[in-house]
Design a protein around this motif. Structure first.
Motif, PDB file in Angstrom:
ATOM      1  N   LEU A  10      13.374  -3.043   4.917  1.00 12.32           N
ATOM      2  CA  LEU A  10      12.694  -3.523   6.125  1.00 12.32           C
ATOM      3  C   LEU A  10      12.960  -2.587   7.298  1.00 12.32           C
ATOM      4  CD1 LEU A  10      11.225  -5.587   7.940  1.00 12.32           C
ATOM      5  CD2 LEU A  10      13.359  -6.884   8.078  1.00 12.32           C
ATOM      6  N   ILE A  35       8.834  -3.281   3.865  1.00 14.02           N
ATOM      7  CA  ILE A  35       8.509  -4.381   4.770  1.00 14.02           C
ATOM      8  C   ILE A  35       8.533  -3.820   6.191  1.00 14.02           C
ATOM      9  CG2 ILE A  35       9.118  -6.692   5.559  1.00 14.02           C
ATOM     10  CD1 ILE A  35      10.849  -6.860   2.907  1.00 14.02           C
ATOM     11  N   ASP A  53       4.328  -4.825   3.235  1.00 15.22           N
ATOM     12  CA  ASP A  53       4.475  -6.241   3.589  1.00 15.22           C
ATOM     13  C   ASP A  53       4.756  -6.313   5.091  1.00 15.22           C
ATOM     14  OD1 ASP A  53       5.113  -8.910   3.858  1.00 15.22           O
ATOM     15  OD2 ASP A  53       6.897  -8.850   2.597  1.00 15.22           O
TER      16      ASP A  53
END
Length: 293
Positions: A10, A35, A53
């Motif tokens: 992320l 992400i 994502d």
């Protein structure tokens, strides 16, 4: 090195300049579970189309962060622009990361981060580093040196006036491009292990005299360096319209260049990105038009 290309990765602040570049670098290097976190997911629709994502990540809403970080193994925290509030923002993110089971944090810090009252913005980075270290998680602190792009703000003024103001005794700054810093951050997210603190720099320190000489050569206009005392430099910035607090922060950067903190040179960019960092003169040459104001 272990490659975490198939781990959930992320990147926060992914709609910002550095964060977006880091996500694009992860895509280019074959990461499969990227992400991208942002306060406004609508800004990242192009990345979603590439299989990224997209999650809403708002450091000002700590209660939402554990869910935002759910399932994440490795986290890149791009330092926020919330000057004065980012210690609270980023500490909340660290706490949430630990609660969510994140295993490794990469953080974009600043050179010579320390708690000194006269260190400009550095205390905010220092206390974030302390929070990360105290979390017990593995981490990679990336102390990004001054971005080369910052020169595109003050050098056009120097070209127009023929004068470049700076502190007496400048020992140079190892300017690094934002793209190189982003590539290093992405590489650390993919490769780094353990607990490390590293300076992210360009290939060589550049003094104000060298900045002026390169700028003059590229523009064909004379630029003279005017060395000043800290008090005179700050007074000049305030007289030019800068808020006193911002002027003090800029002065702190220049003081660190005098003491040598900004002259550090490392191989971190090449080690994490596989590419040598762009030289300062090459960066300015690529942005010659911007120097003319």
């Amino acid at each position: 090195m272990t490659d975490f290309a198939n781990s959930p990765l992320l990147v926060t602040g992914a709609s910002g300049n550095l964060g977006r570049l880091a996500v694009e670098e992860l895509l280019a290097r074959g990461a499969t579970r990227i992400i991208a976190g942002t306060r406004d997911p609508s800004k990242l629709s192009d990345l979603a189309a590439k299989g990224v994502d997209i999650r809403k990540v708002d450091f000002n809403d700590p209660a939402s962060l554990p869910a935002a970080f759910a399932g994440v193994e490795r986290l890149l925290i791009v330092s926020t622009d919330g000057i004065g509030t980012r210690v609270a923002q980023q500490t909340a993110a660290v706490d949430a990361a630990k609660a969510a089971g994140v295993k490794h944090i990469v953080y974009t810090s600043a050179p010579a981060a320390r708690p000194d009252a006269d260190a400009g913005l550095n205390p905010e980075h220092f206390w974030t580093e302390i929070a990360i270290a105290a979390s017990g998680l593995d981490f990679t602190i990336l102390r990004n040196h001054m971005y080369a792009e910052n020169n595109l703000t003050d050098l056009p003024q120097a070209v127009a006036s023929g004068q470049l103001f700076g502190l007496i005794g400048d020992r140079g700054t190892s300017y690094v491009t934002r793209a190189d810093a982003a590539r290093a951050a992405a590489g650390a997210l993919l490769l780094a292990q353990g607990k490390t603190l590293e300076d992210v720099t360009g290939p060589a320190p550049v003094t104000n005299l060298e900045r002026a000489a390169i700028t003059s050569e590229l523009t064909g206009k004379p630029v003279a360096v005017i060395p000043l005392t800290p008090a005179d430099l700050k007074a000049g910035m305030v007289a030019a319209g800068l808020p006193e607090g911002f002027a003090e922060a800029l002065l702190a950067f220049q003081r660190d260049a005098v003491t040598g903190h900004h002259g550090v040179v490392t191989n971190v960019v090449e080690r994490y990105s596989g590419r040598k960092p762009q030289a300062f003169a090459d960066f300015l040459a690529a942005n010659r038009a911007a120097l003319q104001g």
